[in-house]
Enzyme design. Sequence first.
Site, short mmCIF file in Angstrom:
data_model
loop_
_atom_site.label_atom_id
_atom_site.label_comp_id
_atom_site.label_asym_id
_atom_site.label_seq_id
_atom_site.Cartn_x
_atom_site.Cartn_y
_atom_site.Cartn_z
N LYS A 45 0.81 -1.20 0.00
CA LYS A 45 0.00 0.00 0.00
C LYS A 45 0.85 1.26 0.00
O LYS A 45 0.40 2.35 -0.39
CB LYS A 45 -0.88 0.03 1.27
CG LYS A 45 -1.82 -1.13 1.40
CD LYS A 45 -2.58 -1.04 2.74
CE LYS A 45 -3.37 -2.28 3.00
NZ LYS A 45 -3.99 -2.26 4.36
N GLY A 46 2.07 1.13 0.49
CA GLY A 46 2.89 2.30 0.82
C GLY A 46 3.04 3.36 -0.26
O GLY A 46 3.12 4.55 0.02
N ASP A 102 7.53 3.56 -1.96
CA ASP A 102 7.65 4.59 -0.93
C ASP A 102 9.02 4.56 -0.28
O ASP A 102 9.65 5.59 -0.06
CB ASP A 102 6.53 4.47 0.12
CG ASP A 102 6.44 3.08 0.73
OD1 ASP A 102 6.93 2.12 0.10
OD2 ASP A 102 5.89 2.95 1.82
N ASP A 105 14.23 -0.34 2.16
CA ASP A 105 14.82 -0.55 3.48
C ASP A 105 15.86 -1.67 3.36
O ASP A 105 17.01 -1.40 3.03
CB ASP A 105 13.68 -0.87 4.45
CG ASP A 105 14.11 -0.91 5.90
OD1 ASP A 105 15.29 -0.63 6.18
OD2 ASP A 105 13.28 -1.25 6.77
N LYS A 133 16.44 4.34 2.53
CA LYS A 133 16.93 4.24 3.91
C LYS A 133 18.06 3.21 3.98
O LYS A 133 17.88 2.05 3.68
CB LYS A 133 15.77 3.83 4.85
CG LYS A 133 16.06 4.13 6.30
CD LYS A 133 14.88 3.82 7.18
CE LYS A 133 14.98 2.43 7.74
NZ LYS A 133 13.95 2.16 8.73
N LEU A 155 10.14 5.07 10.15
CA LEU A 155 9.48 6.22 9.55
C LEU A 155 8.02 5.95 9.24
O LEU A 155 7.66 4.85 8.82
CB LEU A 155 10.21 6.62 8.26
CG LEU A 155 11.72 6.84 8.38
CD1 LEU A 155 12.30 7.22 7.02
CD2 LEU A 155 12.05 7.90 9.43
N ASP A 161 3.45 3.30 7.05
CA ASP A 161 2.62 3.02 8.22
C ASP A 161 3.38 2.41 9.39
O ASP A 161 4.49 1.88 9.25
CB ASP A 161 1.52 2.01 7.85
CG ASP A 161 2.08 0.61 7.61
OD1 ASP A 161 3.00 0.48 6.78
OD2 ASP A 161 1.63 -0.34 8.28
N ARG A 167 -0.50 6.54 7.63
CA ARG A 167 -0.22 6.67 6.19
C ARG A 167 -0.69 8.01 5.64
O ARG A 167 -0.15 8.53 4.67
CB ARG A 167 -0.95 5.56 5.40
CG ARG A 167 -0.47 4.16 5.68
CD ARG A 167 -1.04 3.22 4.62
NE ARG A 167 -0.99 1.82 5.01
CZ ARG A 167 0.03 1.01 4.78
NH1 ARG A 167 1.11 1.47 4.19
NH2 ARG A 167 -0.01 -0.25 5.15
C1 PRP Z 1 7.15 -1.63 3.31
C2 PRP Z 1 7.48 -0.50 2.36
C3 PRP Z 1 8.21 -1.19 1.24
C4 PRP Z 1 8.94 -2.31 1.94
C5 PRP Z 1 10.37 -1.94 2.16
O1 PRP Z 1 5.99 -2.26 2.85
O2 PRP Z 1 6.30 0.13 1.89
O3 PRP Z 1 7.31 -1.72 0.32
O4 PRP Z 1 8.28 -2.50 3.22
O5 PRP Z 1 11.02 -2.93 2.90
P1 PRP Z 1 12.29 -3.75 2.41
O6 PRP Z 1 13.19 -2.85 1.60
O7 PRP Z 1 12.92 -4.15 3.71
O8 PRP Z 1 11.81 -4.93 1.63
P2 PRP Z 1 5.13 -3.21 3.79
O9 PRP Z 1 5.56 -4.62 3.57
O10 PRP Z 1 5.14 -2.68 5.19
O11 PRP Z 1 3.67 -3.08 3.18
P3 PRP Z 1 2.83 -1.75 3.00
O12 PRP Z 1 3.43 -1.00 1.85
O13 PRP Z 1 1.46 -2.22 2.70
O14 PRP Z 1 2.91 -0.96 4.29
MG MG Z 2 4.09 -1.28 5.92
MN MN Z 3 5.23 -1.32 0.84
#
Ligand code: PRP
Ligand code: MG
Ligand code: MN
Length: 182
Positions: A45-46, A102, A105, A133, A155, A161, A167
Site C-alpha cells: 500500500k505504501g 515509498d 529498506d 533508507k 518512519l 505506516d 499513512r
Molecule cells: C514496506 C514498504 C516497502 C517495503 C520496504 O511495505 O512500503 O514496500 O516495506 O522494505 P524492504 O526494503 O525491507 O523490503 P510493507 O511490507 O510494510 O507493506 P505496506 O506498503 O502495505 O505498508
Molecule cells: Mg508497511
Molecule cells: Mn510497501
Amino acid sequence: MVDYTLKEIISAKDIQNRVKELARDIEEDYRNREVSEVIFVGILKGAFIFLADLLRNLNLPAKVDFMRISTYGLNTVSSEEIKITKDIELDIRDKHVLLVEDIVDTGYSLKWVVDYLLTKKPASLKVCVFIDKKERRRCAVEVDYVGFTVEQGFLVGYGLDYSEKYRHLPGIYEVCFSGVRT
Ligand code: PRP
Ligand code: MG
Ligand code: MN
C-alpha cells in the site's frame, strides 16, 4: 503498551517541492529518450500517495497499475518469503515501466519486484523510490530516482505506516519509542 512520539523529519512542504523536482527529472529523461508512454507501477500500500503526487506533477502520457506483495512478518530475512497478493493487470511487454515505491529498506521487496517485472520483458524498467533508507540494506538494488536519503529510523507518514496507522500524514515522521513496556 509501548509509548512513542512522532518527530517530523521531512515537512509536507519539502516533500511537495522534492516531488516536483523528481517529476521534472523523470519527464525530461523520458522525453530525451523519446518515450511516448510510461506505465507507472506502484507497490501497495505504501506507494499510493507518492505515486498520486508524482503523477499529478507530471506532464507525460502515463498509465497506472499496482501490485501488492506480502513479506510474511515484519522482518523479512529472505526474498524467498515474498509472494504476490495482487498482480499488475496491464500487459507491460515492450512497454516503458517506472516502478514506484515509498521506501527501500532492506531492499528485498524492491529487488524481488524488479526481478519479477523483468520476466515480463518490458522495453525498459526504471525505479523511483521516495525514501532510500540505508541502515538495514541487505540486498543491492539500483534506484534511478530517489526523493530523500535517510540513514535510519522507523518512519511513518506519506504512505508509510506503523501497524496501518499514519499513512495519511502529509509529512514524514520518525517514531521515537520511549522504551517503556507495561
Ligand atoms: C514496506 C514498504 C516497502 C517495503 C520496504 O511495505 O512500503 O514496500 O516495506 O522494505 P524492504 O526494503 O525491507 O523490503 P510493507 O511490507 O510494510 O507493506 P505496506 O506498503 O502495505 O505498508
Ligand atoms: Mg508497511
Ligand atoms: Mn510497501
